[in-house]
Design an enzyme around this catalytic site. Structure first.
Site, PDB file in Angstrom:
ATOM      1  N   ASN A   9       1.303  -0.936   0.007  1.00 39.70           N
ATOM      2  CA  ASN A   9       0.306  -0.364   0.027  1.00 39.70           C
ATOM      3  C   ASN A   9       0.689   1.097  -0.241  1.00 39.70           C
ATOM      4  O   ASN A   9       1.963   1.686   0.213  1.00 39.70           O
ATOM      5  CB  ASN A   9      -1.148   0.074   0.904  1.00 39.70           C
ATOM      6  CG  ASN A   9      -0.360  -0.350   2.701  1.00 39.70           C
ATOM      7  OD1 ASN A   9       0.846   0.618   2.566  1.00 39.70           O
ATOM      8  ND2 ASN A   9      -0.719  -0.819   3.437  1.00 39.70           N
ATOM      9  N   ASP A 198      -9.582  -9.068  -0.052  1.00 38.64           N
ATOM     10  CA  ASP A 198      -8.526  -8.694   1.554  1.00 38.64           C
ATOM     11  C   ASP A 198      -8.217  -7.330   0.460  1.00 38.64           C
ATOM     12  O   ASP A 198      -8.915  -5.976   1.081  1.00 38.64           O
ATOM     13  CB  ASP A 198      -7.017  -9.200   1.310  1.00 38.64           C
ATOM     14  CG  ASP A 198      -6.381  -8.276   1.914  1.00 38.64           C
ATOM     15  OD1 ASP A 198      -6.638  -8.797   3.156  1.00 38.64           O
ATOM     16  OD2 ASP A 198      -5.231  -7.260   1.435  1.00 38.64           O
TER      17      ASP A 198
END
Length: 325
Positions: A9, A198
């Protein structure tokens, strides 16, 4: 393998889905090898279930993730695989265990994808190991049945939702299943599905708290039915419970078999993901309280609270046991 920027991320933490995909690949390799270790029909091991998986610490860009798998139990038609993930900082040599997971696979014939083959037995070092494995097998079999029976919910869009409500953060992703998503049998890899789940759960968590978030754990993931190549899958996620520092998100996958298949949409996979909110320095942040509006949302909140308290009590018992040893 080494973790790259596209695995992580914006804060540099590797997505939980990336780790789950690696775990599933390791489990699929070892269970397929084992199921083809004796003469008979060639087969591919298909993922049926993933037990609760805790993310003990985040993996960062530039670190090496080492995934190891071991078969710990076999029934007549299924294989239990224990998988460990260790991260290594290749600059300092520091290593740490980041994940431990238990997965269940079933061998499907290459000639007939609907035929489940028999699994070669393994040799146990002690009789207790076989007894403990059989107990785990019976428990997961019962839980899979109960989960499938309550899988009727559908997520509907909410017009102009208020912040911190279920409708405000709920999210869906639509994905066309292509050849690169599938096994030799033409069905979706379990790891591909978990990675997408996810991703959706992470969007729900980020929308709710507006901060950096990481996967803390995944409750049991049940693969109820296979998803065929050419299907369109809808991965949906919604917030069910929040504590002071964690968020529980329910995620399920529905499949529309559009290509050469008259069948209607069906529920293929379901699970609960738990996320935590982190500051820029990686410190835990308080999570905004989830605002429940309907009776169903209040019921799901209480059910999530029960799972949270049960997990907390189990973790405290394990810590006490470790301290005594």
């Amino acid at each position: 393998r080494i973790m790259r920027p596209d695995d992580a991320n914006v804060a540099g933490n590797v997505h939980g889905g990336t780790i789950l995909k690696m775990i599933e690949e390791a489990g699929a390799i070892i269970s397929t090898r084992h199921c083809n270790s004796q003469a008979g029909e060639p087969c591919v091991a298909a993922l049926a279930r993933v037990e609760r998986t805790d993310f003990l610490s985040p993996v960062c860009i530039g670190e090496v993730a080492n995934v190891s798998a071991e078969i710990t139990y076999t029934s007549r038609h299924s294989v239990e695989v224990q998988v460990n993930v260790m991260s290594e900082n290749i600059l300092t040599g520091a290593k740490k265990v980041t994940n431990k997971a238990t997965l269940w696979y079933v061998p499907l014939s290459l000639k007939n994808v609907n035929k489940v083959l028999e699994v070669p037995p393994i040799q146990y070092a002690r009789k207790e190991q076989e007894d403990e494995g059989k107990k785990r097998y019976e428990e997961q079999k019962l839980d899979r049945l109960e989960t499938k029976q309550r899988n009727g919910d559908v997520i509907f869009p909410v017009i102009n939702p208020e912040p911190h409500t279920v409708g405000y953060s709920q999210s869906s992703l639509i994905h066309l299943v292509g050849p690169s998503d599938c096994t030799l049998l033409g069905f979706v890899h379990g790891g591909v599905t978990m990675k997408l789940m996810d991703e959706v759960a992470g969007i729900v968590a980020a929308r709710h708290c507006k901060t950096n978030i990481v996967t803390a754990s995944v409750d049991a993931i049940n693969f109820h039915e296979k998803i065929k190549k050419g299907s369109v899958i809808t991965i949906s996620g919604r917030m069910t419970f929040t504590s002071n520092k964690s968020m529980e998100i329910e995620v399920f996958v529905d499949a529309d078999p559009f290509v050469d298949e008259p069948r209607e949409r069906y529920r293929a996979v379901s699970a609960f993901f738990t996320y935590v909110s982190l500051s820029k320095e990686g410190k835990p942040l308080p999570v905004p309280q989830l605002l429940t509006e309907t009776e169903d949302e209040k019921r799901r909140f209480e059910e999530g609270k029960g799972r949270y308290l049960q997990t907390k009590a189990k973790r405290q018992a394990q810590m006490q046991q470790a301290a005594q040893q």
